[in-house]
Scaffold this active site. Structure first.
Site, PDB file in Angstrom:
ATOM      1  N   ASP A  47       0.830  -1.196   0.000  1.00 25.73           N
ATOM      2  CA  ASP A  47       0.000   0.000   0.000  1.00 25.73           C
ATOM      3  C   ASP A  47       0.871   1.255   0.000  1.00 25.73           C
ATOM      4  OD1 ASP A  47      -2.548   1.542   0.497  1.00 25.73           O
ATOM      5  OD2 ASP A  47      -1.528   1.958   2.383  1.00 25.73           O
ATOM      6  N   GLU A 119      -2.031  -5.373  -3.448  1.00 27.97           N
ATOM      7  CA  GLU A 119      -1.051  -4.640  -2.648  1.00 27.97           C
ATOM      8  C   GLU A 119       0.021  -5.562  -2.082  1.00 27.97           C
ATOM      9  OE1 GLU A 119      -4.018  -1.062  -1.027  1.00 27.97           O
ATOM     10  OE2 GLU A 119      -3.661  -2.862   0.197  1.00 27.97           O
TER      11      GLU A 119
END
Length: 227
Positions: A47, A119
């Site tokens: 992320d 992610e």
């Protein structure tokens, strides 16, 4: 899990495949957290990598865009809806290792799981190599989103509605599109958005896509899915 297929889609071969295996392992596999070898920590890292990669790329590509516009474009690109869509298109959901119960309940299609997986794979590349490798992979996978960044801002209504509905019961909306006037095949169009056998909203636009956008925006305004 077909990890070779994931590596092929990344155009990256892992030196230590433990990272990829971890990135493709849902926490439901080890609910007692005996090993902690699931995607949660890599998701956290991925992320952060995506935020930085996309921020810098947008800053370079759109020199006239102000901070507010850049922030909106970045939010659209790294949104759960967009990352989940990309993850599903890449087929990574089918490569996930998850509990039979989660799979049976539709875990491989769940927006949050798909976004988290995207992610975590980026985080895995980072740990296996370095930031430059993760950046290269990220730019490749997000190339279409970056090219379409300005349009993504306007289509976020559909992504936002999808995220809200899937958070309720895991099911996404369906759109029915028709011509407003049958004598005008080029449009305008009317779209209705359906979910749980209920019409949530209706909208019109000069293209099918714009009509769906308008319908999603109306659904978000009416909030009938909260009833």
């Amino acid at each position: 899990m077909d990890r070779e297929a994931v590596e092929k889609s990344l155009e990256y071969v892992f030196t230590d495949e433990t990272w990829l295996r971890q990135a493709l392992t849902h926490p439901s596999v080890d609910q007692k957290r005996i090993t902690n070898l699931n995607y949660e920590r890599l998701e956290y890292l991925g992320d952060a990598v995506l935020e930085l990669v996309v921020s810098r790329e947008l800053f370079t590509r759109y020199p006239k865009a102000d901070e507010g516009v850049l922030t909106k474009m970045r939010s659209a690109i790294v949104s759960r809806a967009n990352l989940a869509k990309l993850c599903e298109e890449l087929g990574w959901g089918e490569c996930m290792d998850m509990s039979p119960q989660l799979e049976k309940s539709g875990g491989r299609k769940a927006l949050s799981i798909l976004a988290n997986t995207f992610e975590s794979v980026i985080g895995a590349v980072m740990m296996d190599s370095n930031y430059n490798a993760a950046r290269k992979v990220s730019l490749k996978l997000l190339s279409a989103s970056l090219e379409n960044a300005q349009n993504l801002i306007s289509i976020n209504h559909k992504g936002e509605l999808l995220e809200k509905l899937q958070a309720i019961n895991g099911m996404g909306p369906k759109y029915a599109v028709e011509l407003v006037d049958d004598s005008k095949p080029a449009g305008p169009f009317r779209a209705r958005v359906m979910w749980n056998d209920k019409e949530l909203g209706c909208g019109e636009g000069q293209s099918k896509h714009k009509a769906e956008m308008a319908a999603a925006a109306k659904a978000l305004e009416l909030k009938l899915f909260e009833a």
